[in-house]
Design a protein around this motif. Structure first.
Motif, PDB file in Angstrom:
ATOM      1  N   ALA A  29       0.654 -93.141   7.466  1.00 12.00           N
ATOM      2  CA  ALA A  29      -0.736 -94.009   7.069  1.00 12.00           C
ATOM      3  C   ALA A  29      -1.841 -93.534   8.045  1.00 12.00           C
ATOM      4  O   ALA A  29      -2.940 -93.620   7.574  1.00 12.00           O
ATOM      5  CB  ALA A  29      -0.306 -95.424   7.148  1.00 12.00           C
ATOM      6  N   PHE A  30      -1.706 -92.773   9.238  1.00  6.57           N
ATOM      7  CA  PHE A  30      -2.858 -92.270   9.951  1.00  6.57           C
ATOM      8  C   PHE A  30      -3.084 -91.146  10.316  1.00  6.57           C
ATOM      9  O   PHE A  30      -3.826 -90.509  10.993  1.00  6.57           O
ATOM     10  CB  PHE A  30      -2.766 -93.230  11.145  1.00  6.57           C
ATOM     11  CG  PHE A  30      -2.823 -94.698  11.046  1.00  6.57           C
ATOM     12  CD1 PHE A  30      -3.938 -95.300  10.933  1.00  6.57           C
ATOM     13  CD2 PHE A  30      -1.785 -95.436  11.227  1.00  6.57           C
ATOM     14  CE1 PHE A  30      -4.150 -96.628  10.913  1.00  6.57           C
ATOM     15  CE2 PHE A  30      -1.739 -96.766  10.922  1.00  6.57           C
ATOM     16  CZ  PHE A  30      -3.165 -97.300  10.863  1.00  6.57           C
ATOM     17  N   SER A  31      -2.278 -90.212   9.616  1.00  4.14           N
ATOM     18  CA  SER A  31      -2.073 -88.712   9.955  1.00  4.14           C
ATOM     19  C   SER A  31      -2.680 -87.758   8.745  1.00  4.14           C
ATOM     20  O   SER A  31      -2.445 -86.514   8.804  1.00  4.14           O
ATOM     21  CB  SER A  31      -0.799 -88.305  10.342  1.00  4.14           C
ATOM     22  OG  SER A  31       0.375 -88.512   9.314  1.00  4.14           O
ATOM     23  N   TRP A  32      -3.129 -88.586   7.486  1.00  2.00           N
ATOM     24  CA  TRP A  32      -3.502 -87.709   6.389  1.00  2.00           C
ATOM     25  C   TRP A  32      -4.923 -87.274   6.510  1.00  2.00           C
ATOM     26  O   TRP A  32      -5.372 -86.445   5.662  1.00  2.00           O
ATOM     27  CB  TRP A  32      -3.455 -88.491   5.197  1.00  2.00           C
ATOM     28  CG  TRP A  32      -4.098 -89.797   5.097  1.00  2.00           C
ATOM     29  CD1 TRP A  32      -3.476 -91.113   5.836  1.00  2.00           C
ATOM     30  CD2 TRP A  32      -5.500 -90.196   4.845  1.00  2.00           C
ATOM     31  NE1 TRP A  32      -4.507 -92.092   5.729  1.00  2.00           N
ATOM     32  CE2 TRP A  32      -5.642 -91.559   5.129  1.00  2.00           C
ATOM     33  CE3 TRP A  32      -6.274 -89.413   4.216  1.00  2.00           C
ATOM     34  CZ2 TRP A  32      -6.734 -92.103   4.738  1.00  2.00           C
ATOM     35  CZ3 TRP A  32      -7.432 -89.880   3.994  1.00  2.00           C
ATOM     36  CH2 TRP A  32      -7.863 -91.183   4.123  1.00  2.00           C
ATOM     37  N   VAL A  71     -14.013 -92.399  10.515  1.00  2.00           N
ATOM     38  CA  VAL A  71     -13.736 -93.346  11.424  1.00  2.00           C
ATOM     39  C   VAL A  71     -12.233 -93.390  12.114  1.00  2.00           C
ATOM     40  O   VAL A  71     -11.718 -93.560  12.880  1.00  2.00           O
ATOM     41  CB  VAL A  71     -13.923 -94.886  10.597  1.00  2.00           C
ATOM     42  CG1 VAL A  71     -13.190 -95.900  11.616  1.00  2.00           C
ATOM     43  CG2 VAL A  71     -15.322 -95.238  10.521  1.00  2.00           C
ATOM     44  N   LEU A  72     -11.344 -92.695  10.829  1.00  2.00           N
ATOM     45  CA  LEU A  72     -10.022 -92.832  11.394  1.00  2.00           C
ATOM     46  C   LEU A  72      -9.895 -91.701  12.260  1.00  2.00           C
ATOM     47  O   LEU A  72      -8.720 -91.595  13.313  1.00  2.00           O
ATOM     48  CB  LEU A  72      -8.902 -92.760  10.144  1.00  2.00           C
ATOM     49  CG  LEU A  72      -8.896 -93.798   9.271  1.00  2.00           C
ATOM     50  CD1 LEU A  72      -8.182 -93.550   7.975  1.00  2.00           C
ATOM     51  CD2 LEU A  72      -8.270 -94.897  10.047  1.00  2.00           C
ATOM     52  N   LEU A  81       4.015 -87.615   2.483  1.00  2.00           N
ATOM     53  CA  LEU A  81       3.581 -88.738   2.216  1.00  2.00           C
ATOM     54  C   LEU A  81       2.105 -88.424   2.550  1.00  2.00           C
ATOM     55  O   LEU A  81       0.994 -88.603   1.749  1.00  2.00           O
ATOM     56  CB  LEU A  81       3.878 -89.942   2.957  1.00  2.00           C
ATOM     57  CG  LEU A  81       5.146 -90.527   2.578  1.00  2.00           C
ATOM     58  CD1 LEU A  81       5.795 -91.797   3.397  1.00  2.00           C
ATOM     59  CD2 LEU A  81       5.287 -90.760   1.028  1.00  2.00           C
ATOM     60  N   ALA A  82       1.757 -87.960   3.848  1.00  2.00           N
ATOM     61  CA  ALA A  82       0.599 -87.600   4.197  1.00  2.00           C
ATOM     62  C   ALA A  82      -0.499 -86.451   3.391  1.00  2.00           C
ATOM     63  O   ALA A  82      -1.362 -86.333   3.287  1.00  2.00           O
ATOM     64  CB  ALA A  82       0.249 -87.164   5.566  1.00  2.00           C
ATOM     65  N   LEU A  90      -4.662 -90.866  17.371  1.00  2.40           N
ATOM     66  CA  LEU A  90      -3.655 -91.023  16.735  1.00  2.40           C
ATOM     67  C   LEU A  90      -2.271 -91.756  17.207  1.00  2.40           C
ATOM     68  O   LEU A  90      -2.068 -92.801  16.731  1.00  2.40           O
ATOM     69  CB  LEU A  90      -3.237 -89.718  15.870  1.00  2.40           C
ATOM     70  CG  LEU A  90      -1.696 -89.717  15.068  1.00  2.40           C
ATOM     71  CD1 LEU A  90      -2.249 -90.764  13.813  1.00  2.40           C
ATOM     72  CD2 LEU A  90      -1.360 -88.273  14.557  1.00  2.40           C
ATOM     73  N   LEU A  91      -1.907 -91.259  18.469  1.00  2.39           N
ATOM     74  CA  LEU A  91      -1.049 -91.846  19.119  1.00  2.39           C
ATOM     75  C   LEU A  91      -1.117 -93.455  19.635  1.00  2.39           C
ATOM     76  O   LEU A  91      -0.353 -94.241  19.303  1.00  2.39           O
ATOM     77  CB  LEU A  91      -0.649 -91.237  20.505  1.00  2.39           C
ATOM     78  CG  LEU A  91       0.700 -91.744  21.123  1.00  2.39           C
ATOM     79  CD1 LEU A  91       1.816 -91.782  20.493  1.00  2.39           C
ATOM     80  CD2 LEU A  91       0.719 -90.903  22.360  1.00  2.39           C
ATOM     81  N   VAL A  92      -2.095 -93.695  19.803  1.00  2.00           N
ATOM     82  CA  VAL A  92      -2.678 -95.152  20.221  1.00  2.00           C
ATOM     83  C   VAL A  92      -2.562 -96.129  18.992  1.00  2.00           C
ATOM     84  O   VAL A  92      -2.013 -97.235  18.981  1.00  2.00           O
ATOM     85  CB  VAL A  92      -4.320 -95.419  20.752  1.00  2.00           C
ATOM     86  CG1 VAL A  92      -4.672 -96.783  21.154  1.00  2.00           C
ATOM     87  CG2 VAL A  92      -4.301 -94.478  22.013  1.00  2.00           C
ATOM     88  N   VAL A  93      -3.309 -95.644  17.870  1.00  2.00           N
ATOM     89  CA  VAL A  93      -3.020 -96.630  16.610  1.00  2.00           C
ATOM     90  C   VAL A  93      -1.714 -96.720  16.118  1.00  2.00           C
ATOM     91  O   VAL A  93      -1.247 -97.753  15.659  1.00  2.00           O
ATOM     92  CB  VAL A  93      -4.099 -95.996  15.635  1.00  2.00           C
ATOM     93  CG1 VAL A  93      -3.777 -94.950  14.978  1.00  2.00           C
ATOM     94  CG2 VAL A  93      -4.289 -96.985  14.442  1.00  2.00           C
ATOM     95  N   VAL A  94      -0.942 -95.736  15.932  1.00  2.00           N
ATOM     96  CA  VAL A  94       0.353 -95.713  15.315  1.00  2.00           C
ATOM     97  C   VAL A  94       1.218 -96.282  16.286  1.00  2.00           C
ATOM     98  O   VAL A  94       2.347 -97.183  15.752  1.00  2.00           O
ATOM     99  CB  VAL A  94       0.922 -94.271  15.136  1.00  2.00           C
ATOM    100  CG1 VAL A  94       0.253 -93.495  13.961  1.00  2.00           C
ATOM    101  CG2 VAL A  94       1.210 -93.424  16.487  1.00  2.00           C
ATOM    102  N   ALA A  95       1.154 -96.364  17.622  1.00  3.10           N
ATOM    103  CA  ALA A  95       2.064 -97.056  18.554  1.00  3.10           C
ATOM    104  C   ALA A  95       1.727 -98.646  18.477  1.00  3.10           C
ATOM    105  O   ALA A  95       2.566 -99.417  18.228  1.00  3.10           O
ATOM    106  CB  ALA A  95       1.615 -96.586  20.051  1.00  3.10           C
ATOM    107  N   ALA A  96       0.319 -98.868  18.316  1.00  6.02           N
ATOM    108  CA  ALA A  96      -0.060-100.277  18.156  1.00  6.02           C
ATOM    109  C   ALA A  96       0.518-100.954  16.867  1.00  6.02           C
ATOM    110  O   ALA A  96       0.974-102.014  16.796  1.00  6.02           O
ATOM    111  CB  ALA A  96      -1.473-100.545  18.145  1.00  6.02           C
TER     112      ALA A  96
END
Length: 305
Positions: free
Chosen positions: A172-175, A140-141, A111-112, A146-152
């Protein structure tokens, strides 16, 4: 006469990227085969996949609690990796954990890679304000851990604790790193003669990007995607360890480590098998990525025919 990789010369007369000649594929395979750590790592990864997906069909215990499994038993012939205090066979849990971790990692990678490749190719092809807007969003991303945003996000999204929910959140956040790689490659390719020929032949922007530019960026994309597998594995493990990833009654390697974090010295058969497996998978993926990078590097001398 030496062979070389070129982007020009499609059979359709538009200068599109033709499929790699069989000689080039053999050359790339030969280069990869010369990278012994990568070849050994590929064999280890295949063995782990066989263990994860075929093992449960042969082993009598799965990852769930069973009244027939003794509690907190040490490793034995009946339970080679021991059992948990709740009555889980650790070997059955390990098979399931590797299976779920690999499913998350490869789903995230597909996906990414697709999203990042298309995003970076569009930004690099159009340049100007399109490039500026798209890449500022990437910047910005990238500055957000990465870990903080995907965990939240994973902790607040319905289905986020299933393996596919975790995979979607991570993807959704690793591409973004792949998008930057592809953008850089496309910026150098867009002025090449085969792209100009495609424009002159009336090819649409979408066709030029999908048919001509992305195939010529396949080498860097494959290498970046391979390394993303290791990132996805570590992020999934960390999410499960923190309680935001896959949760019981299912199991992942990170969840196994989290459940056994207080038993590292008292019952090491609970803690070290999943922990060492995470390290092993991440290492072999990185070695495979190194081998692919060397095999696809156009600066390497091609085999002469």
């Amino acid at each position: 006469m030496s062979e070389r990789i070129t982007g020009a010369g499609g059979a359709d007369g538009t200068g599109g990227a033709a499929p790699a000649p069989r000689g080039q594929l053999r050359t790339i395979a030969a280069r990869f085969a010369r990278h012994r750590p990568a070849v050994a790592s590929l064999a280890v990864l295949a063995a782990l996949a066989l263990f994860a997906f075929a093992g449960p069909l042969l082993w009598q215990w799965d990852h769930t609690v069973s009244p027939d499994i003794p509690s907190s038993a040490e490793p034995s012939g009946a339970h080679p990796l021991g059992t948990t205090s709740a009555g889980n066979d650790v070997l059955g849990q390990l098979m399931r954990g590797v299976q779920q971790t690999l499913k998350v990692a490869f789903t995230v990678t597909v996906l990414a890679t697709v999203l990042g490749s298309v995003w970076g190719a569009v930004a690099g092809y159009f340049r100007g304000w399109v490039d500026a807007v798209m890449m500022r969003l990437v910047d910005v991303l990238l500055i957000v851990p990465l870990l903080v945003v995907v965990a939240a996000v994973g902790g607040n999204v319905r289905g986020g604790t299933t393996w596919y929910g975790v995979a979607l959140v991570i993807a959704a956040f690793s591409w973004t790193p792949i998008s930057r790689v592809v953008r850089g490659v496309v910026l150098s390719l867009r002025e090449q003669e085969f792209v100009e020929a495609a424009r002159a032949a009336g090819a649409s922007h979408a066709r030029i990007i999908l048919r001509h530019l992305l195939p010529n960026a396949a080498g860097p994309i494959i290498v970046a995607a391979t390394l993303l597998i290791a990132v996805a594995i570590l992020v999934e493990a960390a999410m499960s360890f923190l309680g935001f990833g896959i949760q019981a009654p299912d199991v992942s390697l990170g969840l196994m480590v989290q459940n056994a974090k207080t038993a590292a010295f008292t019952r090491p058969w609970l803690f070290y098998p999943p922990g060492l497996t995470i390290v092993l998978i991440a290492l072999v993926i990185n070695f495979i990525g190194d081998g692919l990078r060397d095999a696809l590097d156009p600066r390497q001398a091609m085999v002469r025919g």
